[in-house]
Enzyme design. Structure first.
Site, PDB file in Angstrom:
ATOM      1  N   ASP A  41       0.749  -0.672  -0.105  1.00 51.51           N
ATOM      2  CA  ASP A  41       0.122   0.101   0.146  1.00 51.51           C
ATOM      3  C   ASP A  41       0.718   2.055   0.026  1.00 51.51           C
ATOM      4  O   ASP A  41       1.305   1.398   0.600  1.00 51.51           O
ATOM      5  CB  ASP A  41      -1.139   0.328   1.022  1.00 51.51           C
ATOM      6  CG  ASP A  41      -1.460  -1.110   1.278  1.00 51.51           C
ATOM      7  OD1 ASP A  41      -1.268  -1.653   0.545  1.00 51.51           O
ATOM      8  OD2 ASP A  41      -2.276  -1.231   2.801  1.00 51.51           O
ATOM      9  N   ASP A 167      -4.680   1.739   9.265  1.00 50.29           N
ATOM     10  CA  ASP A 167      -5.083   2.064   8.001  1.00 50.29           C
ATOM     11  C   ASP A 167      -5.652   3.504   8.425  1.00 50.29           C
ATOM     12  O   ASP A 167      -6.186   3.828   7.957  1.00 50.29           O
ATOM     13  CB  ASP A 167      -5.599   1.638   6.745  1.00 50.29           C
ATOM     14  CG  ASP A 167      -5.689   0.116   6.780  1.00 50.29           C
ATOM     15  OD1 ASP A 167      -4.084  -0.172   7.651  1.00 50.29           O
ATOM     16  OD2 ASP A 167      -5.793  -1.129   5.847  1.00 50.29           O
ATOM     17  N   GLU A 222      -9.905  -2.332   4.538  1.00 48.73           N
ATOM     18  CA  GLU A 222      -9.277  -1.537   4.885  1.00 48.73           C
ATOM     19  C   GLU A 222      -8.979  -0.728   4.389  1.00 48.73           C
ATOM     20  O   GLU A 222      -9.912   0.215   3.164  1.00 48.73           O
ATOM     21  CB  GLU A 222      -7.781  -2.757   4.154  1.00 48.73           C
ATOM     22  CG  GLU A 222      -8.081  -4.345   4.833  1.00 48.73           C
ATOM     23  CD  GLU A 222      -7.610  -4.830   4.373  1.00 48.73           C
ATOM     24  OE1 GLU A 222      -6.526  -5.686   4.905  1.00 48.73           O
ATOM     25  OE2 GLU A 222      -6.827  -5.090   3.171  1.00 48.73           O
ATOM     26  N   TRP A 306      -3.741  -8.840  -3.610  1.00 46.84           N
ATOM     27  CA  TRP A 306      -3.136  -9.486  -2.752  1.00 46.84           C
ATOM     28  C   TRP A 306      -3.642 -11.015  -3.723  1.00 46.84           C
ATOM     29  O   TRP A 306      -2.769 -12.067  -3.055  1.00 46.84           O
ATOM     30  CB  TRP A 306      -4.192 -10.189  -1.308  1.00 46.84           C
ATOM     31  CG  TRP A 306      -3.671  -8.312  -0.421  1.00 46.84           C
ATOM     32  CD1 TRP A 306      -4.378  -7.015  -0.182  1.00 46.84           C
ATOM     33  CD2 TRP A 306      -2.467  -8.039  -0.280  1.00 46.84           C
ATOM     34  NE1 TRP A 306      -3.905  -6.334   0.218  1.00 46.84           N
ATOM     35  CE2 TRP A 306      -1.955  -7.252   0.497  1.00 46.84           C
ATOM     36  CE3 TRP A 306      -1.289  -9.107  -0.197  1.00 46.84           C
ATOM     37  CZ2 TRP A 306      -1.078  -6.901   1.085  1.00 46.84           C
ATOM     38  CZ3 TRP A 306       0.337  -9.090   0.555  1.00 46.84           C
ATOM     39  CH2 TRP A 306      -0.008  -7.646   1.080  1.00 46.84           C
TER      40      TRP A 306
HETATM   41  C1  FRU Z   1      -4.216  -3.769   2.888  1.00 48.86           C
HETATM   42  C2  FRU Z   1      -3.629  -4.380   3.715  1.00 48.86           C
HETATM   43  C3  FRU Z   1      -3.757  -2.798   5.204  1.00 48.86           C
HETATM   44  C4  FRU Z   1      -2.372  -3.381   6.350  1.00 48.86           C
HETATM   45  C5  FRU Z   1      -1.153  -3.400   4.996  1.00 48.86           C
HETATM   46  C6  FRU Z   1      -0.334  -4.707   5.832  1.00 48.86           C
HETATM   47  O1  FRU Z   1      -3.491  -3.950   1.673  1.00 48.86           O
HETATM   48  O2  FRU Z   1      -3.588  -5.230   4.660  1.00 48.86           O
HETATM   49  O3  FRU Z   1      -4.863  -3.017   5.491  1.00 48.86           O
HETATM   50  O4  FRU Z   1      -2.440  -2.507   7.077  1.00 48.86           O
HETATM   51  O5  FRU Z   1      -1.793  -4.139   4.132  1.00 48.86           O
HETATM   52  O6  FRU Z   1       1.070  -4.382   4.861  1.00 48.86           O
END
Ligand code: FRU
Length: 493
Positions: A41, A167, A222, A306
């Site tokens: 991210d 987040d 997220e 993901w």
């Molecule tokens: C989104 C996420 C977030 C988290 C991060 C961890 O892609 O899952 O929610 O903070 O990646 O790397």
């Protein structure tokens, strides 16, 4: 076993040494990649002391996800980036499970404040949990706040999760206060965006919930973001585990969603008016925005997915990239996007074809390449054409297809002939507004990164393709006569 106190220094030494072995030619031209290792991210996207800062979820030591650090890059124009040393490492008890995603806000005293999620590993006193932490610094070096965390899950009412609480996106209100929206997984309402306020950025109070999935928009939200745009308010979230919704354009699995609505700044009530995907492509997640000094709301996202990233070949010493920064605007109640105008400063070797009549197959001299900004405008008003196709990254074996069904008002992005050897999604179809007699397609192709903007940017498709970089062809096909304008610019740094 690495020593906690030196984690940041070690990561900085490591990335400096290893990145020297990555030639520029190993990276896309404009899509930001990690200095070395893994990126997910975008974090802390902001304009500070005359530069854009972009931090990112980062694991320098491998090309897979690992204990999260924050990588860092800066830019004066959003398209030419320079690396800065890693900003955060998981080196305190409050974040030893990782420094997860977060954001940044300049302070009145001239320093920059980062707010991020500290993951606390399970121990004898508690299961694994997440809470928001602060680090303050000069734009390069950051000191973690004495108060760790600043926003524990204990601030949340019953029903919210302490395990999925992450987040934070922070901003200053017109009243000078700090506001912060974070993602959560509520027991019954599932994915939720929770709002907090603070006088000083360190002591926080829960205000309420901006919106929630209500069983329809994924199980966990997220990376929320929340901002005013063209007279309305937009809540961006990245919902996990959604069911597909063909009418709205959501695919099954992780998505990105924009909730458009009315926000009452006094009561902090947010009323949902509309819901749409942010990007309908394959590789797009966790977008974050900032405001430019000239008032544009610019968004950047992780250009990966993901679910499919794990099976991808690691062909470089880096993995993961950002999308192009995109300007956001509202049109007829819909959130629209266009590439940041700064991309135009990279244009060269322009070719313009006006009003070409295409009937059958066509190709144009100079219209080719793998680092290009191309716009095709189809004049569909009285055209006999029903189906129009553009193929790019084409050679004898490969091509990626953009197919316009002008009767149905649909554009299909099809990468099934792009060289992929995997059983993953290869086609996406988005709606196209053909009502005013024209349909515009803008494609930014940067090596293996493709971003397609349909119409005025009402729909976008982000995609990675596996095609060898030598496949530079672009061709067109119309099943009946149609006039087309084509503008092609090579992109060069
Ligand atoms: C989104 C996420 C977030 C988290 C991060 C961890 O892609 O899952 O929610 O903070 O990646 O790397």
């Amino acid at each position: 076993m690495r020593c906690k106190e030196t984690l940041l220094a070690e990561s900085r030494a490591y990335e400096r040494a290893l990145s020297a072995f990555i030639p520029e030619s190993d990276r896309p031209l404009v899509h930001l990649t990690p200095m070395v290792g893994w990126m997910n991210d975008p974090n802390g996207f902001c304009h500070y002391n005359g530069e854009y800062h972009l931090f990112y979820q980062y694991y320098p030591y491998d090309t897979v996800w690992g204990p999260m650090h924050w990588g860092h890059a800066v830019s004066r124009d959003l398209v030419r980036w320079e690396y800065r040393p890693a900003a955060l490492a998981p080196d305190t008890a409050a974040d030893e499970g990782g420094c997860f995603s977060g954001s940044a806000v300049p302070l009145d005293d001239g320093r920059l404040m980062l707010v991020y999620t500290g993951v606390q590993k399970e121990n004898a006193e508690h299961p694994e949990r997440q809470a928001q932490c602060v680090a303050i610094g000069d734009g390069t070096d950051f000191v973690k706040s004495e108060k760790k965390p600043v926003m524990p899950a204990a601030l949340l009412p019953a029903g919210y999760s302490a395990r999925d609480f992450r987040d934070p996106k922070i901003w200053r209100g017109a009243d000078g206060r700090f506001y912060c929206v974070a993602g959560n997984r509520h027991e019954t309402r599932q994915g939720a965006a929770v709002l907090f306020e603070s006088e000083n950025g360190l002591d926080w109070r829960f205000i309420g919930e901006l919106d929630a999935s209500r069983g329809e928009v994924g199980r966990m939200w997220e990376c929320p973001d929340f901002f005013a745009l063209d007279g309305t308010h937009v809540l961006l979230v990245s919902p996990q585990e959604m069911e597909g919704d063909a009418a709205l354009g959501f695919h099954p699995g992780n998505n990105t969603a924009a909730v458009i609505g009315d926000y009452d700044e006094t009561t902090h009530a947010f009323t949902r008016r509309a819901l749409q995907p942010v990007d309908e492509g394959f590789e797009f997640y966790a977008p974050q925005t900032t405001l430019t000094p000239d008032g544009r709301r610019v968004m950047i996202a992780w250009m990966e997915d993901w679910e499919t990233q794990a099976g991808k070949a690691r062909t470089h010493k880096w993995f993961g990239r950002m999308t192009l920064p995109r300007e956001l605007f509202m049109k007829d109640g819909r959130l629209c996007q266009r590439p940041v105008r700064e991309i135009e400063t990279l244009r060269s070797d322009s070719v313009s074809v006006q009003g070409a009549l295409i009937d059958g197959d066509a190709a144009f001299r100079g219209v080719q390449g793998r680092a290009i900004d191309l716009t095709a405008t189809l004049h569909i008003g009285n055209a006999a054409c029903r189906r129009f196709e553009m193929r790019f990254a084409e050679d004898e074996r490969h091509y990626t297809l953009v197919r316009c069904d002008l009767e149905r008002g649909a554009v299909t992005f099809d990468r099934s002939m792009s060289g992929s050897r995997r059983n993953i999604p290869h086609t996406r179809t988005v709606k196209a507004d053909c009502a005013d007699g024209r349909l515009t397609l803008r494609l930014i192709l940067d090596g293996d990164s493709a971003e397609l903007f349909v119409g005025s940017g009402e729909h976008t498709v982000s995609a990675l393709i596996d095609t060898p970089l030598t496949a530079e062809g672009i061709s067109f096909h119309a099943d009946g006569a149609i006039h087309v304008d084509i503008e092609k610019h090579a992109l060069k740094k």
